[in-house]
Each structure stands twice: as structure tokens, then as C-alpha cells.
Enzyme design. Structure first.
Site, PDB file in Angstrom:
ATOM      1  N   SER A   9     -13.398  -1.824   5.873  1.00  0.00           N
ATOM      2  CA  SER A   9     -12.040  -2.360   5.691  1.00  0.00           C
ATOM      3  C   SER A   9     -11.598  -3.032   6.993  1.00  0.00           C
ATOM      4  O   SER A   9     -12.366  -3.127   7.950  1.00  0.00           O
ATOM      5  CB  SER A   9     -11.107  -1.200   5.400  1.00  0.00           C
ATOM      6  OG  SER A   9     -11.151  -0.325   6.525  1.00  0.00           O
ATOM      7  N   GLY A  10     -10.324  -3.447   7.035  1.00  0.00           N
ATOM      8  CA  GLY A  10      -9.771  -3.963   8.284  1.00  0.00           C
ATOM      9  C   GLY A  10      -9.863  -2.923   9.390  1.00  0.00           C
ATOM     10  O   GLY A  10     -10.234  -3.231  10.526  1.00  0.00           O
ATOM     11  N   HIS A  11      -9.514  -1.682   9.057  1.00  0.00           N
ATOM     12  CA  HIS A  11      -9.615  -0.597  10.040  1.00  0.00           C
ATOM     13  C   HIS A  11     -11.070  -0.446  10.503  1.00  0.00           C
ATOM     14  O   HIS A  11     -11.343  -0.294  11.699  1.00  0.00           O
ATOM     15  CB  HIS A  11      -9.103   0.694   9.408  1.00  0.00           C
ATOM     16  CG  HIS A  11      -9.181   1.891  10.301  1.00  0.00           C
ATOM     17  ND1 HIS A  11      -8.567   1.952  11.530  1.00  0.00           N
ATOM     18  CD2 HIS A  11      -9.830   3.081  10.145  1.00  0.00           C
ATOM     19  CE1 HIS A  11      -8.819   3.123  12.091  1.00  0.00           C
ATOM     20  NE2 HIS A  11      -9.586   3.826  11.275  1.00  0.00           N
ATOM     21  N   ASP A  31     -19.753   1.859   2.125  1.00  0.00           N
ATOM     22  CA  ASP A  31     -18.500   1.674   1.390  1.00  0.00           C
ATOM     23  C   ASP A  31     -18.767   1.920  -0.087  1.00  0.00           C
ATOM     24  O   ASP A  31     -19.838   1.553  -0.600  1.00  0.00           O
ATOM     25  CB  ASP A  31     -17.944   0.261   1.595  1.00  0.00           C
ATOM     26  CG  ASP A  31     -16.462   0.192   1.269  1.00  0.00           C
ATOM     27  OD1 ASP A  31     -15.640   0.185   2.211  1.00  0.00           O
ATOM     28  OD2 ASP A  31     -16.113   0.152   0.060  1.00  0.00           O
ATOM     29  N   ASP A  32     -17.780   2.537  -0.773  1.00  0.00           N
ATOM     30  CA  ASP A  32     -17.980   2.861  -2.193  1.00  0.00           C
ATOM     31  C   ASP A  32     -17.766   1.649  -3.097  1.00  0.00           C
ATOM     32  O   ASP A  32     -18.083   1.709  -4.285  1.00  0.00           O
ATOM     33  CB  ASP A  32     -17.061   4.012  -2.607  1.00  0.00           C
ATOM     34  CG  ASP A  32     -17.513   5.325  -1.989  1.00  0.00           C
ATOM     35  OD1 ASP A  32     -18.678   5.405  -1.553  1.00  0.00           O
ATOM     36  OD2 ASP A  32     -16.698   6.269  -1.928  1.00  0.00           O
ATOM     37  N   GLY A  61      -8.426   5.076   6.412  1.00  0.00           N
ATOM     38  CA  GLY A  61      -7.034   5.336   6.767  1.00  0.00           C
ATOM     39  C   GLY A  61      -6.474   6.589   6.110  1.00  0.00           C
ATOM     40  O   GLY A  61      -5.708   7.330   6.729  1.00  0.00           O
ATOM     41  N   HIS A 126       2.903  13.258  27.876  1.00  0.00           N
ATOM     42  CA  HIS A 126       2.338  14.489  28.429  1.00  0.00           C
ATOM     43  C   HIS A 126       2.525  15.685  27.490  1.00  0.00           C
ATOM     44  O   HIS A 126       3.564  15.833  26.848  1.00  0.00           O
ATOM     45  CB  HIS A 126       2.978  14.806  29.787  1.00  0.00           C
ATOM     46  CG  HIS A 126       4.451  15.090  29.679  1.00  0.00           C
ATOM     47  ND1 HIS A 126       4.943  16.333  29.421  1.00  0.00           N
ATOM     48  CD2 HIS A 126       5.519  14.273  29.761  1.00  0.00           C
ATOM     49  CE1 HIS A 126       6.247  16.294  29.376  1.00  0.00           C
ATOM     50  NE2 HIS A 126       6.634  15.048  29.568  1.00  0.00           N
ATOM     51  N   HIS A 135      -2.437  10.346  12.196  1.00  0.00           N
ATOM     52  CA  HIS A 135      -2.536   8.920  12.525  1.00  0.00           C
ATOM     53  C   HIS A 135      -1.266   8.517  13.266  1.00  0.00           C
ATOM     54  O   HIS A 135      -0.163   8.658  12.730  1.00  0.00           O
ATOM     55  CB  HIS A 135      -2.693   8.104  11.231  1.00  0.00           C
ATOM     56  CG  HIS A 135      -2.792   6.627  11.442  1.00  0.00           C
ATOM     57  ND1 HIS A 135      -2.965   5.752  10.402  1.00  0.00           N
ATOM     58  CD2 HIS A 135      -2.733   5.852  12.557  1.00  0.00           C
ATOM     59  CE1 HIS A 135      -3.028   4.507  10.858  1.00  0.00           C
ATOM     60  NE2 HIS A 135      -2.875   4.544  12.172  1.00  0.00           N
TER      61      HIS A 135
HETATM   62  C1  COA Z   1       7.724   5.182   4.382  1.00  0.00           C
HETATM   63  C2  COA Z   1       6.800   4.446   3.431  1.00  0.00           C
HETATM   64  C3  COA Z   1       5.460   5.190   3.375  1.00  0.00           C
HETATM   65  C4  COA Z   1       7.484   4.488   2.062  1.00  0.00           C
HETATM   66  O1  COA Z   1       6.702   3.830   1.138  1.00  0.00           O
HETATM   67  P1  COA Z   1       7.135   3.925  -0.427  1.00  0.00           P
HETATM   68  O2  COA Z   1       7.178   5.343  -0.868  1.00  0.00           O
HETATM   69  O3  COA Z   1       6.234   2.976  -1.153  1.00  0.00           O
HETATM   70  O4  COA Z   1       8.641   3.453  -0.403  1.00  0.00           O
HETATM   71  P2  COA Z   1       9.332   2.173  -1.081  1.00  0.00           P
HETATM   72  O5  COA Z   1       8.784   0.916  -0.483  1.00  0.00           O
HETATM   73  O6  COA Z   1       9.273   2.358  -2.556  1.00  0.00           O
HETATM   74  O7  COA Z   1      10.832   2.324  -0.577  1.00  0.00           O
HETATM   75  C5  COA Z   1      11.680   3.365  -1.062  1.00  0.00           C
HETATM   76  C6  COA Z   1      13.012   3.248  -0.328  1.00  0.00           C
HETATM   77  O8  COA Z   1      12.816   3.628   1.041  1.00  0.00           O
HETATM   78  C7  COA Z   1      13.166   2.547   1.918  1.00  0.00           C
HETATM   79  N1  COA Z   1      12.170   2.510   2.987  1.00  0.00           N
HETATM   80  C8  COA Z   1      10.836   2.448   2.853  1.00  0.00           C
HETATM   81  N2  COA Z   1      10.243   2.444   4.039  1.00  0.00           N
HETATM   82  C9  COA Z   1      11.208   2.487   4.955  1.00  0.00           C
HETATM   83  C10 COA Z   1      11.202   2.491   6.361  1.00  0.00           C
HETATM   84  N3  COA Z   1      10.065   2.473   7.054  1.00  0.00           N
HETATM   85  N4  COA Z   1      12.391   2.577   7.004  1.00  0.00           N
HETATM   86  C11 COA Z   1      13.549   2.603   6.305  1.00  0.00           C
HETATM   87  N5  COA Z   1      13.617   2.594   4.955  1.00  0.00           N
HETATM   88  C12 COA Z   1      12.453   2.536   4.292  1.00  0.00           C
HETATM   89  C13 COA Z   1      13.112   1.295   1.046  1.00  0.00           C
HETATM   90  O9  COA Z   1      13.961   0.294   1.560  1.00  0.00           O
HETATM   91  C14 COA Z   1      13.569   1.842  -0.267  1.00  0.00           C
HETATM   92  O10 COA Z   1      14.967   1.973  -0.253  1.00  0.00           O
HETATM   93  P3  COA Z   1      15.855   1.638  -1.549  1.00  0.00           P
HETATM   94  O11 COA Z   1      15.403   2.605  -2.609  1.00  0.00           O
HETATM   95  O12 COA Z   1      17.252   1.870  -1.088  1.00  0.00           O
HETATM   96  O13 COA Z   1      15.531   0.224  -1.900  1.00  0.00           O
HETATM   97  C15 COA Z   1       6.496   2.994   3.883  1.00  0.00           C
HETATM   98  O14 COA Z   1       7.587   2.116   3.631  1.00  0.00           O
HETATM   99  C16 COA Z   1       6.177   2.902   5.368  1.00  0.00           C
HETATM  100  O15 COA Z   1       7.045   2.791   6.233  1.00  0.00           O
HETATM  101  N6  COA Z   1       4.864   2.958   5.631  1.00  0.00           N
HETATM  102  C17 COA Z   1       4.360   2.908   6.977  1.00  0.00           C
HETATM  103  C18 COA Z   1       3.487   1.659   7.135  1.00  0.00           C
HETATM  104  C19 COA Z   1       2.913   1.609   8.516  1.00  0.00           C
HETATM  105  O16 COA Z   1       3.521   2.029   9.474  1.00  0.00           O
HETATM  106  N7  COA Z   1       1.689   1.132   8.615  1.00  0.00           N
HETATM  107  C20 COA Z   1       1.029   1.125   9.909  1.00  0.00           C
HETATM  108  C21 COA Z   1      -0.436   0.965   9.790  1.00  0.00           C
HETATM  109  S1  COA Z   1      -1.148   0.984  11.386  1.00  0.00           S
END
Ligand code: COA
Length: 204
Positions: A9-11, A31-32, A61, A126, A135
Site C-alpha cells: 500500500s502507500g504505507h 499482499d492478499d 495500517g 520525554h 499509531h
Molecule cells: C475520527 C474519524 C476516525 C471519524 O471517522 P468516521 O467515523 O467515518 O466519522 P464521520 O466522517 O462519519 O464523521 C462523523 C461526525 O464526526 C465529525 N468528525 C469526524 N472526524 C472529525 C475530526 N477529526 N474532528 C472533528 N470532527 C470530526 C464529522 O464532521 C461528523 O460530524 P457531523 O455528524 O456533525 O456531520 C476520522 O474522521 C478521522 O479523523 N480519522 C483520522 C484520519 C487520520 O488522521 N489519518 C492519518 C493517517 S497518517
């Protein structure tokens, strides 16, 4: 030096690049998805359960799958992969199979568990303790003496105040600020974070 990377994957591509910089010159992927035949120019030689001889690195991931595969290959060497532009203090302890990406900083007294991802430009200050298969995403920052439980995912750009404990099985959404202890698994978002749901979202 042979490294079998699981997860094309990208990761996985980032992991392969760090492996190359760590001196691995014989890299193959598993990879599967049988439609994937190469990754970053390296061959995909089989499924996740069919590792040929060599050291193994789990580049998946999803923390539960990462843990399951790491345990499956418990008898193999699972190296620590550390980008040469990461900074890790001399006394940091590190379990098997984590990756520390470019620009990450891990300060003195920290303990990093097995299979942890310390992503690009994140910081772990620290005396933090990071549980197995956690993660710490891109640009997330943990202040001093933070404890992160097993398999917890700290989202991109999240910030955790010093001395805070986050239990296992949590997701902290991207950009979230954790200022108090979190004692129950679930998904937490916002500044400061509030619980979004009792369960982990399936978005890793
Ligand atoms: C938190 C998270 C897992 C939620 O995903 P989800 O369950 O699919 O949530 P949804 O996209 O359906 O959003 C649900 C609600 O939460 C809110 N919400 C989702 N993520 C949010 C965030 N990071 N901060 C604030 N609000 C958030 C949405 O706006 C939505 O609000 P609403 O119902 O009022 O419209 C995801 O948004 C997230 O932040 N993932 C992290 C991604 C990341 O950091 N990747 C890094 C890879 S290195």
C-alpha cells in the site's frame, strides 16, 4: 539483506523506502490482493500468510491486522525501521517491528511498543509510553509523560497534553486535542476531544 514487507500500500511504499535507507537491498512484498504484482518497483511474491525466508515487516495500517500478522510471524526477525532523518534519544526502548518515519522525534525516557507506527513529523516527548500496535499519525504531538494504550490510533495533527493517559482501543480524530485522561475505548474528536462513538471507526 532480505526484507519481506506485508502490505503493498502507500504505507508499504514508505516502509520500503525506509528499509532501503536502512540497507535492505533485497525487498519483496506480500499482499492478499492478487491483482497487485509490484510496489515501488519491488515484486509482490505472494499472500500475507506465505512469507518466504527473510526478516518480516508488517506494513498494515489496521492495528488489529498488524498485531495478528506480527504474532503469526513471531518466530521471524521483525526489525526496527528508522528513517535516518528521525531523532531518537539514546535511552528510548523499542519493541519489535515498529517504523519511525522522517522528521519524527522521540525524546529521552520514552518507551515504544511492538509494531508501533511513528509517522512523519510526529513527536513523542520525554517519558511517554506507547502501547503495542499504536499509531502516532503524521504531525501528531505527544507532550511529556503521555501514556497511549495498545492499538490506539492518534490521528494526524492531534495534540496530547502532558501527563495524560489514553486507554487502549481508542481513535483520536485528526486535529483533536486531548487534555484529560481517556478511560474508555471509542472514537474521540474535537478541541478538546469529545466522544463521537463507543466503538472505533473502521477507517484505518
Ligand atoms: C475520527 C474519524 C476516525 C471519524 O471517522 P468516521 O467515523 O467515518 O466519522 P464521520 O466522517 O462519519 O464523521 C462523523 C461526525 O464526526 C465529525 N468528525 C469526524 N472526524 C472529525 C475530526 N477529526 N474532528 C472533528 N470532527 C470530526 C464529522 O464532521 C461528523 O460530524 P457531523 O455528524 O456533525 O456531520 C476520522 O474522521 C478521522 O479523523 N480519522 C483520522 C484520519 C487520520 O488522521 N489519518 C492519518 C493517517 S497518517
Amino acid at each position: 539483506m532480505r526484507l519481506v514487507i506485508i502490505g503493498a500500500s502507500g504505507h508499504g511504499r514508505v516502509v520500503a523506502d525506509i528499509a532501503r535507507l536502512n540497507g535492505y537491498d533485497d525487498i519483496v512484498f506480500l499482499d492478499d490482493n492478487e491483482n497487485v504484482v509490484e510496489c515501488s518497483g519491488y515484486p509482490v511474491v505472494g499472500k500475507s500468510t506465505d512469507a518466504p525466508d527473510g526478516e518480516v515487516f508488517i506494513a498494515i495500517g489496521n492495528s488489529r491486522i498488524r498485531k495478528m500478522l506480527s504474532e503469526r510471524y513471531a518466530d521471524r526477525v521483525q526489525p526496527v525501521l528508522c528513517h535516518p532523518k528521525a531523532i531518537i534519544a539514546a535511552d528510548v526502548t523499542i519493541g519489535k517491528g515498529p517504523v519511525v518515519m522522517a522528521g519524527a522525534v522521540i525524546n529521552p525516557g520514552a518507551a515504544i511498543g511492538a509494531g508501533v507506527i511513528v509517522n512523519t513529523s510526529s513527536s513523542i516527548d520525554h517519558d511517554c509510553v506507547i502501547g503495542d500496535y499504536a499509531h502516532i499519525s503524521v504531525g501528531a504531538h505527544l507532550s511529556g509523560s503521555v501514556i497511549v494504550g495498545n492499538e490506539t490510533w492518534i490521528g494526524a495533527g492531534a495534540v496530547v497534553s502532558n501527563n495524560v493517559t489514553i486507554c487502549g482501543g481508542c481513535i483520536i480524530g485528526a486535529g483533536g486535542a486531548v487534555i484529560r485522561n481517556i478511560d474508555a475505548p471509542g472514537t474521540y474528536v474535537g478541541v478538546p476531544v469529545r466522544k463521537l462513538s463507543e466503538s472505533r471507526a473502521q477507517t484505518e
